[in-house]
Design an enzyme around this catalytic site. Structure first.
Site, PDB file in Angstrom:
ATOM      1  N   GLU A 294      -8.017  61.699 -37.084  1.00  0.00           N
ATOM      2  CA  GLU A 294      -8.131  62.273 -35.741  1.00  0.00           C
ATOM      3  C   GLU A 294      -7.149  63.437 -35.595  1.00  0.00           C
ATOM      4  O   GLU A 294      -5.964  63.305 -35.871  1.00  0.00           O
ATOM      5  CB  GLU A 294      -7.853  61.197 -34.682  1.00  0.00           C
ATOM      6  CG  GLU A 294      -7.756  61.686 -33.246  1.00  0.00           C
ATOM      7  CD  GLU A 294      -8.966  62.484 -32.788  1.00  0.00           C
ATOM      8  OE1 GLU A 294      -8.783  63.660 -32.387  1.00  0.00           O
ATOM      9  OE2 GLU A 294     -10.089  61.955 -32.837  1.00  0.00           O
TER      10      GLU A 294
ATOM     11  N   HIS B 116     -15.650  31.990 -11.365  1.00  0.00           N
ATOM     12  CA  HIS B 116     -14.754  31.439 -12.397  1.00  0.00           C
ATOM     13  C   HIS B 116     -15.523  30.419 -13.235  1.00  0.00           C
ATOM     14  O   HIS B 116     -16.262  29.620 -12.682  1.00  0.00           O
ATOM     15  CB  HIS B 116     -13.563  30.740 -11.722  1.00  0.00           C
ATOM     16  CG  HIS B 116     -12.635  30.076 -12.701  1.00  0.00           C
ATOM     17  ND1 HIS B 116     -11.723  30.783 -13.449  1.00  0.00           N
ATOM     18  CD2 HIS B 116     -12.510  28.777 -13.070  1.00  0.00           C
ATOM     19  CE1 HIS B 116     -11.056  29.942 -14.224  1.00  0.00           C
ATOM     20  NE2 HIS B 116     -11.525  28.709 -14.013  1.00  0.00           N
TER      21      HIS B 116
END
Length: 465
Positions: free
Chosen positions: A204, A444
């Site tokens: 990169e 949940h």
């Protein structure tokens, strides 16, 4: 005999073009689509969809290799590279046939061949036998997309130096690969090949991988990739690729000096460049600036009756952006009053493992814009669902304006976060505040609870940290 006169002709059938055509037809406009290759464009045939199929194969292989962690014994699994490629192509072909069905269902004429816009609101289509037919329309939409950007030092030969297209149809799996560029395309292919046993080096030019993401996300992905055995080289430039021998010798320049990396294949993943050549733009007088077609907020070019959407215009080169632009463009043509696209509320998703998803400002950009911030972060290591799923890497990070509670940005890295980001896009569109998000009851146990918990963390109300 097919008609040669239409209300709308769309040049290109990618996620910008085919979506624009379908919406135009829904609004009662007589519509045609011009396509030189496969219906669905790069996204369906050589981009978004087949890459996700490959990534899923790699993920399944990783699951099997870690089956013991889940109390399952599997003996000697092997990655069948050819089988993975075959499955990926099958998924892409099925999707392309789906587009054909949608175009027929919506009575959209398919003009197969290379389309060139002409003066006087005309499009010339040259078929595979070289026969040219001219069609006319009151409105012409250019949606010709983009292709791999070629770097001067990395000439693509489709044998040893390849673009993303060849990366998903290689004849055999390389033992060693160098991936140049660490945007979405680069890190997705790096993950795929590394997961099935290729030795991968990511190079990169910028000082961190996935450089458009929040710095904390970049840091987390680099750490996870290194742990997975990849070699990550940042602030590094490829200066030469020698393909004369049996493999490739890649010369890179780092802060410490030059070094050479040996590999079988180099993947050039340095972004895309718009397809604006050989489309007739100069003949019509359509203005192109810095390689992209100039348009207004409703995608009109400087020439009346000619429009452009997707990767050929400035803005993020993303399938969902092209689709949104196509819909807005034809709604305006049909005399409706669409809202211009809010480019600061476009989600970006990267489908490596762990996934990355983001929208809005990074922390750095929010500070630069002069905001005083409240930042909340919730790690998946504290999530019951993530733990149960064996996917506790990563986090959700939310950035709020301290003054008004506006949600400025969200940055996620972890399992399935590309599915979680849409909640943030919706609540930002509705101008929801941090307190409203905290009080929105999340189910949940789910990964999505991390969104509520990150909002609570920003306001010192977090329960599970």
């Amino acid at each position: 005999m097919s008609s040669t006169k239409f209300d709308v002709i769309v040049v290109g059938s990618g996620p910008g073009g085919y979506v624009a055509a379908i919406r135009a037809s829904q609004l009662g406009l007589k519509t045609a689509v011009v396509e030189a290759a496969e219906l669905g464009g790069i996204c369906l045939n050589w981009g978004c969809i087949p890459t996700k199929a490959l990534l899923k194969s790699a993920q399944v292989f990783e699951y099997i290799n870690h089956a013991k962690d889940y109390g399952i014994t599997v003996k000697d699994p092997k990655a069948d590279f050819g089988g993975m490629v075959e499955r990926s192509r099958g998924v892409a072909d099925g999707m392309s046939k789906g587009i054909q069905f949608l175009l027929k269902k919506n009575k959209i004429e398919q003009l197969l061949g290379w389309g060139k816009v002409k003066p006087g609101k005309k499009v010339e289509v040259e078929d595979k036998d070289g026969k040219k037919t001219t069609y006319s329309a009151d409105n012409i939409i250019i949606a010709t997309g983009a292709r791999s950007r070629e770097l001067p030092a990395i000439k693509i030969d489709d044998k040893k130096v390849i673009g993303y297209r060849k990366a998903m149809t290689l004849e055999k799996q390389p033992k060693k690969m160098v991936v140049v560029g660490s945007g979405a395309i680069g890190v997705e292919f790096a993950y795929f090949y590394a997961a099935i046993g290729t030795e991968v080096t990511v190079v990169e030019f910028m000082d961190r991988i996935v450089p458009n993401e929040d710095a904390e996300v970049s840091k987390a992905l680099e750490r996870m990739y290194k742990k997975a055995g990849m070699n990550i080289m940042t602030s590094t430039e490829v200066t030469d690729v020698d393909t004369k021998g049996s493999g490739c010798k890649v010369t890179v320049k780092t802060k410490k000096g030059e070094e050479t990396i040996d590999c079988d294949v180099v993947l050039s993943a340095a972004g895309v460049v718009a397809n604006v050549e050989n489309c007739g733009l100069e003949d019509v007088g359509i203005v192109v600036d810095k390689g992209r077609i100039k348009v207004d907020e409703f995608y009109k070019t400087n020439m009346p009756g000619y429009y452009a959407i997707g990767d050929v215009i400035p803005g993020p080169a993303l399938a969902h952006v092209a689709s949104a632009e196509g819909i807005i463009c034809v709604e305006k043509i049909a005399g409706h009053n669409p809202e211009p696209l809010d480019y600061n509320n476009i989600p970006g998703c990267t489908y490596c493992v762990p996934e990355i998803a983001s929208v809005g400002y990074t922390e750095e950009k929010a500070k630069e814009a002069g905001y005083e911030l409240k930042v909340g972060k919730f790690p998946f290591s504290a999530s019951g669902k993530a733990k149960a799923a064996g996917a506790s890497d990563g986090f959700v990070k939310l950035i709020f304006d301290a003054k008004y509670g506006e949600l400025l940005g969200a940055h996620m890295i972890g399992a399935n976060v590309t599915e979680l980001i849409a909640e943030i896009v919706a609540v930002r569109k509705l101008e929801t505040t941090g307190h409203e998000l905290i009080k929105t009851v999340h189910p949940h146990p789910t990964m999505s609870e991390a969104v509520m918990e990150a909002a609570a963390a920003a306001y010192d109300e977090v329960i599970h940290l």
